[in-house]
Design a protein around this motif. Structure first.
Motif, short mmCIF file in Angstrom:
data_model
loop_
_atom_site.label_atom_id
_atom_site.label_comp_id
_atom_site.label_asym_id
_atom_site.label_seq_id
_atom_site.Cartn_x
_atom_site.Cartn_y
_atom_site.Cartn_z
N PRO A 1 28.88 12.36 38.04
CA PRO A 1 30.32 12.59 37.90
C PRO A 1 30.63 13.49 36.70
CG PRO A 1 29.85 10.27 38.27
CD PRO A 1 28.53 10.93 38.03
N LEU A 2 31.80 14.15 36.76
CA LEU A 2 32.21 15.10 35.73
C LEU A 2 33.25 14.49 34.80
CD1 LEU A 2 32.55 18.19 38.08
CD2 LEU A 2 30.68 17.75 36.49
N ALA A 3 33.23 14.94 33.56
CA ALA A 3 34.23 14.51 32.56
C ALA A 3 34.37 15.63 31.52
CB ALA A 3 33.81 13.20 31.90
N GLY A 4 35.33 15.48 30.62
CA GLY A 4 35.62 16.52 29.62
C GLY A 4 35.01 16.24 28.27
N LEU A 5 34.88 17.32 27.49
CA LEU A 5 34.41 17.22 26.11
C LEU A 5 35.23 18.20 25.29
CD1 LEU A 5 32.37 16.41 23.84
CD2 LEU A 5 30.92 18.29 24.66
N GLU A 6 35.79 17.73 24.18
CA GLU A 6 36.61 18.60 23.35
C GLU A 6 36.44 18.26 21.89
OE1 GLU A 6 40.86 16.22 23.63
OE2 GLU A 6 40.42 17.80 25.07
N GLY A 7 36.92 19.15 21.03
CA GLY A 7 36.83 18.92 19.60
C GLY A 7 37.31 20.15 18.83
N THR A 8 37.02 20.17 17.53
CA THR A 8 37.43 21.25 16.65
C THR A 8 36.24 21.69 15.80
OG1 THR A 8 39.68 20.37 16.51
CG2 THR A 8 39.03 21.95 14.81
N VAL A 9 36.09 22.99 15.61
CA VAL A 9 35.05 23.53 14.74
C VAL A 9 35.67 23.81 13.38
CG1 VAL A 9 33.40 25.40 14.38
CG2 VAL A 9 33.81 24.53 16.69
N MET A 10 35.08 23.22 12.34
CA MET A 10 35.59 23.36 10.97
C MET A 10 34.54 24.03 10.09
SD MET A 10 38.62 21.94 11.11
CE MET A 10 39.01 21.68 9.38
N HIS A 11 34.99 24.97 9.26
CA HIS A 11 34.12 25.70 8.34
C HIS A 11 34.85 25.83 7.01
CE1 HIS A 11 32.39 29.45 6.55
NE2 HIS A 11 31.26 28.92 7.00
N GLU A 12 34.25 25.28 5.94
CA GLU A 12 34.87 25.27 4.61
C GLU A 12 36.26 24.65 4.65
OE1 GLU A 12 33.28 28.75 1.93
OE2 GLU A 12 34.13 29.61 3.75
N GLY A 13 36.40 23.60 5.43
CA GLY A 13 37.65 22.87 5.48
C GLY A 13 38.72 23.50 6.34
N ARG A 14 38.40 24.59 7.04
CA ARG A 14 39.38 25.27 7.87
C ARG A 14 38.87 25.36 9.30
NH1 ARG A 14 42.11 30.42 4.85
NH2 ARG A 14 42.36 29.54 2.76
N PRO A 15 39.78 25.28 10.27
CA PRO A 15 39.36 25.51 11.66
C PRO A 15 38.99 26.97 11.86
CG PRO A 15 41.75 25.30 11.52
CD PRO A 15 41.22 24.96 10.16
N VAL A 16 38.03 27.23 12.74
CA VAL A 16 37.53 28.58 12.96
C VAL A 16 37.79 28.99 14.41
CG1 VAL A 16 35.58 30.14 12.67
CG2 VAL A 16 35.69 28.04 11.33
N GLY A 17 38.57 30.04 14.59
CA GLY A 17 38.85 30.55 15.91
C GLY A 17 37.84 31.59 16.36
N ASN A 18 37.80 31.85 17.66
CA ASN A 18 36.95 32.88 18.25
C ASN A 18 35.47 32.64 17.97
OD1 ASN A 18 37.16 34.99 20.03
ND2 ASN A 18 37.22 36.56 18.46
N VAL A 19 35.07 31.38 18.05
CA VAL A 19 33.67 30.99 17.87
C VAL A 19 33.13 30.48 19.20
CG1 VAL A 19 32.18 29.22 16.84
CG2 VAL A 19 33.75 30.52 15.40
N ALA A 20 31.92 30.88 19.56
CA ALA A 20 31.29 30.38 20.77
C ALA A 20 30.76 28.97 20.53
CB ALA A 20 30.14 31.30 21.19
N VAL A 21 31.05 28.07 21.47
CA VAL A 21 30.53 26.70 21.44
C VAL A 21 29.73 26.50 22.72
CG1 VAL A 21 31.07 24.25 21.31
CG2 VAL A 21 32.48 25.91 20.07
N VAL A 22 28.46 26.09 22.57
CA VAL A 22 27.56 25.94 23.70
C VAL A 22 27.18 24.48 23.84
CG1 VAL A 22 25.31 26.59 24.66
CG2 VAL A 22 26.67 28.28 23.39
N ALA A 23 27.29 23.95 25.06
CA ALA A 23 26.86 22.58 25.36
C ALA A 23 25.68 22.65 26.31
CB ALA A 23 28.00 21.80 26.00
N ALA A 24 24.57 21.99 25.91
CA ALA A 24 23.36 21.96 26.73
C ALA A 24 22.92 20.52 26.91
CB ALA A 24 22.24 22.76 26.07
N PRO A 25 22.59 20.12 28.13
CA PRO A 25 22.02 18.78 28.30
C PRO A 25 20.86 18.58 27.34
CG PRO A 25 22.40 19.81 30.44
CD PRO A 25 22.65 20.87 29.41
N HIS A 26 20.84 17.44 26.68
CA HIS A 26 19.86 17.19 25.63
C HIS A 26 18.44 17.45 26.15
CE1 HIS A 26 18.27 14.28 22.31
NE2 HIS A 26 18.08 15.56 22.02
N GLY A 27 17.75 18.37 25.50
CA GLY A 27 16.40 18.72 25.90
C GLY A 27 16.31 19.93 26.79
N SER A 28 17.44 20.47 27.24
CA SER A 28 17.43 21.65 28.11
C SER A 28 17.72 22.91 27.31
CB SER A 28 18.47 21.52 29.23
OG SER A 28 18.58 22.74 29.94
#
Length: 887
Positions: free
Chosen positions: A675-702
């Motif tokens: 089954p499918l579900a969602g994943l979300e969050g925020t990327v923070m760098h030096e205490g600030r959110p960072v836009g235009n950053v690639a986020v990659v999700a890979a099944p653990h071990g793949s």
């Protein structure tokens, strides 16, 4: 698409070699003849420059200069009625006179992009710098291949008649599909284009096309959509009229400018509406000249039901003001100023632009309270970039136009005849400088067009060495432009000679091993964008190929990729490669089941060396199949490399990636949907959110089945549809032109989804690294990895697998150039592993670069442990490579 480590290596290799690179891709097959009819009077389309930058610029003030030129055909005859477009803000177009001439009045001296087309012919786009002494520009129309667009209903997969197909940024490119759902876009110059399709009651879709000399084929699937409406107000609740509202898909792997699904403009009451958006999660971006851009909260659309009204609050924007001065300190009137949002971590984002007034003053309003890089350009000089933090709401800067370097010379044919209207481009030989130039007003290069005597003068250059290339057949947007090695010159050189030998032709015929002729196939020159051929009975012709040594790659569905190396093409030569035989690819078959073991019909099965999807779906992939009523599937094609296989169904779920070993076939693959579900969050760098950053999700071990999205301006990311399970989630941040930081966390996606923020860990330690050959000489070029924890790998592919299995951690990736030591800063104390991937060979030989790129996973890696103490100054690391085995 490749895994993260290998993808970064390939990108670095491209920067080292050609500065640009396109990976081969096979156009989807189509059948039947496209029938096209003109659209009704073209409606204005929002004009956006090619990705990845969205521009928000003030209209240009009128200036004192005039740009003149002439459009001619391949026989040197003038062309009347050609449409010539000029890259101003807003864009301007004119039609040529009877003698082919055209002119644009009231311009300010600066760099402009010119394009021309008429009917099925188009001229390669040229970038010319207008000065008071500029000569007329000659644009040569040549026949172009069509772009065939198929528009289909996404659910029923039937063609859609009467769908509107248009090219964004070119409002006269608009046609309606015929009864077969197809439309032909004629006269589209080779290069990068965004094509949009829309149909009443369905959500519009876009696709980015890298159009080459052959027929490009695009399929756009339109889905029934739900209406969306809302209001834009200021911080006091007052309506804001005249605001632009853009719908952004949250699960997209595309940068902002390619992720705009639909647009609207607010009324005087602040109201806006969009007729139809497809199912999924969206955010809505509102912009206005008096306010900072603002994003709505996430809105999830299900089915055809309208959502609740979307409220977007615009808050006062920051103000950047200042003055542009010449090297002497005198004010620089009418200079072009650009502020590029991005700062540390993210890729360059939205550009904001303006022109200075008569006293050299400028003011940019409505900017986000963020970090910017600011520079300026006049017709003869440019400034270096300044970092500005607008967190306080305002800043004042002075930009000095002190980069006044020039390189001048001539473009000539091999027999010495000067060549007029050749596009000349200069790229810094210092790759760190190249990274800085990549964010400048002129993109990755400085450019000019040769005059009637073949002379050119590149201006506004910083001191240093540059590699110059030129072409009369290809624009800088074409990968073919970058195939030549060019010449190297120093700033200050006045007599540089660029010799353009007559281009040649490569031809031949493709056939399967059983003698069948493929209906569709593609041919790619070394590191260049492939050319697609459809319905040619296997014949291919590649024209206007620069002389040189090439590797050709042939791709056709059902066949293994075929490579022909060492093809030598002389000046003006017409070379027939004869018969090129494609062997049948491997066959993989099996069954798709759900979690209870029941067969699943209608599941899409994908396979390829690497799979990289977005936040909603897997793929794309060179091999595809649909499971039948028994859940069975069969895939035919691919070479001898290992393949990753994955299945997904719109409602039943997605399987885990399954790797089939190199060279093996199988008829018993089992793919189980989860089954499918969602994943979300925020990327923070030096205490600030960072836009235009690639986020990659890979099944653990793949390391071969991944999904990627981009963060939005507030650093938030979202994957709409991931199969339940454990994932390594990695944010890829840029630390400099030659340095990247990968921060990974381990997340568990359950039936209700998951939330996982990514905090980039930074410390205070710095580490110096020197890499030596086995004999003690400095290694000249390499990609260097510094990862947390104990890692062990002998090849780059193994390193990728180790990083995928590690889970939480951080990896810095650096480009070592010219044997110079590296320094890694902001490190947290702890255990690290240093791994080095040597890059040996002729960096100016594209065929060598392609061999390295295609075999990146097999490249040798040399690793050693590094311990970083919390106290004291770390001892420099001197890594000595093992001896290179003798052959």
């Amino acid at each position: 698409m490749r895994g993260i480590a290998i993808a970064v290596f390939v990108a670095a290799l491209a920067a080292l070699v050609l500065s640009r690179q396109q990976a081969p891709a096979l156009a989807p097959p189509t059948s039947g003849q496209a029938t096209t009819r003109p659209a009704s009077a073209p409606r204005p389309s929002p004009v956006r420059e090619a990705p990845p930058l969205l521009r928000l610029e003030d209209p240009e003030p009128q200036g004192p200069s005039r740009l003149e030129g002439q459009v001619i055909d391949a026989e040197q005859l003038p062309v009347e009625g050609a449409r010539v477009s000029l890259g101003t803000v807003p864009p301007r177009t004119v039609l040529t006179e009877r003698n082919g001439t055209f002119s644009f009045e009231r311009l300010h001296p600066r760099s402009y992009t010119l394009q021309a087309r008429k009917g099925t012919q188009a001229a390669a786009a040229v970038e010319v710098r207008l000065t008071p002494t500029s000569e007329p520009v000659i644009l040569v129309l040549r026949p172009t291949a069509a772009v065939e667009v198929s528009v289909m209903d996404a659910r029923e997969r039937h063609p859609l008649e009467g769908a509107r197909v248009e090219v964004e940024g070119q409002e006269d490119f608009a046609v309606l599909t015929g009864t077969d759902g197809k439309a032909l876009l004629q006269g589209l110059a080779p290069g990068r284009h965004v094509i949009r399709a829309s149909s009443e009651g369905r959500a519009p879709e876009r696709a980015t096309v890298l159009h080459a000399a052959g027929v490009s084929q695009v399929t756009l699937l339109l889905r029934a959509g739900a209406p969306v409406r809302g209001v834009v107000v200021d911080s006091e609740g007052r309506p804001v009229g005249g605001a632009n509202v853009r719908a952004l898909r949250t699960g997209s792997a595309l940068p902002e400018s390619e992720n705009i699904v639909e647009e609207a403009r607010t009324t005087s009451e602040g109201a806006w509406s969009m007729r139809a958006l497809s199912e999924g999660t969206f955010r809505f971006l509102a912009t206005h000249s008096r306010f900072a851009p603002s994003l709505s909260e996430q809105v999830t659309l299900e089915g055809l039901a309208a959502s609740a009204p979307v409220r977007i609050v615009l808050r006062p924007g920051a103000v950047l003001s200042g003055q542009v001065v010449a090297r002497s300190g005198e004010p620089a009137p009418f200079a072009r100023v650009q502020a590029r949002q991005g700062g540390a971590g993210g890729l360059p984002g939205t550009r904001h632009g303006a022109f200075t007034d008569a006293s050299g003053r400028f003011e940019l309003r409505g900017l986000p309270r963020a970090r910017f890089r600011v520079d300026a350009q006049s017709e003869r000089a440019s400034s270096s970039s300044q970092d500005v933090d607008l967190g306080s709401g305002a800043a004042e800067v002075t930009l000095r136009l002190e980069e006044e370097g020039t390189i001048a010379g001539i473009v000539a044919a091999s027999e010495g005849v000067p060549i007029a209207s050749a596009q000349v481009v200069a790229v810094p030989e210092d790759r760190a400088a190249l990274g800085g130039l990549a964010e400048s007003h002129s993109g990755r290069y400085a450019s000019e067009v040769s005059d009637g005597n073949g002379r050119f003068r590149l201006m506004g250059l910083a001191p240093g060495r540059y590699r110059l290339r030129a072409s009369v057949h290809h624009s800088v947007q074409s990968s073919s432009f970058w195939l030549s090695t060019g010449v190297v010159a120093e700033v200050g050189d006045e007599d540089v000679r660029i010799v353009l030998e007559s281009p040649g032709t490569l031809r031949g015929r493709v056939a399967s091993s059983d003698g069948a002729l493929p209906e569709s196939f593609s041919v790619a020159l070394t590191l260049a964008q492939p050319t697609a051929f459809q319905g040619t009975n296997g014949l291919f012709v590649l024209e206007d190929v620069p002389p040189g040594r090439y590797t050709l790659t042939f791709l056709a569905r059902g066949s293994a990729p075929h490579t022909v190396e060492g093809v030598e093409l002389g000046a003006g030569e017409d070379k027939d490669l004869g018969r090129v035989v494609l062997e049948a690819g491997r066959q993989l078959s099996g069954v798709v089941r759900d979690a209870e073991g029941r067969p699943v019909a209608g599941a899409q099965v994908l396979a390829g060396p690497q799979l990289l999807g977005d936040g909603s779906q897997a793929g794309p992939a060179p091999l595809r199949s649909i499971s039948d009523a028994n859940g069975s599937f069969s895939l035919v094609g691919g070479g001898e490399e290992s393949l990753t296989v994955m299945a997904e169904h719109s409602t039943r779920g997605r399987s885990a990636p399954l790797v089939v070993a190199a060279g093996t076939a199988s008829d018993a693959l089992e793919l189980t949907l989860r089954p499918l579900a969602g994943l979300e969050g925020t990327v923070m760098h030096e205490g600030r959110p960072v836009g235009n950053v690639a986020v990659v999700a890979a099944p653990h071990g793949s390391s071969t089945g991944r999904f990627m999205v981009m963060t939005q301006a507030d650093g938030r990311y979202r994957f709409d549809r991931l199969a339940q399970g454990s994932y390594v989630v990695t944010a890829a941040l840029r630390e400099g032109p030659t340095t990247q930081l990968l921060q990974s966390v381990l997340a568990r996606v359950e039936d209700r989804g998951a939330s996982m923020d990514i905090q980039v860990a930074l410390g205070e330690q710095a580490l110096s690294i020197q890499v030596l050959e086995a004999d003690g000489r400095p290694l000249q070029n390499a990609q260097v990895y510094l990862g947390t924890g104990q890692l062990s790998a002998a090849t780059l592919g193994q390193l990728e697998a180790v990083l995928a299995a590690r889970g939480d951690g951080q990896t810095r990736i650096l480009l070592l150039m010219k044997g110079q030591p590296l320094t890694v800063t902001r490190l947290v104390p702890g255990t690290y592993t240093l791994c080095v991937v040597p890059v040996r060979g002729n960096l100016e030989d594209p065929t060598w670069a392609q061999r390295v790129r295609d075999g990146a996973s097999r490249l040798p890696v040399s690793c050693e442990p590094v311990e970083l103490s919390a106290t004291g100054t770390p001892r420099p690391v001197v890594h000595r490579l093992p001896p290179v085995p003798s052959r």
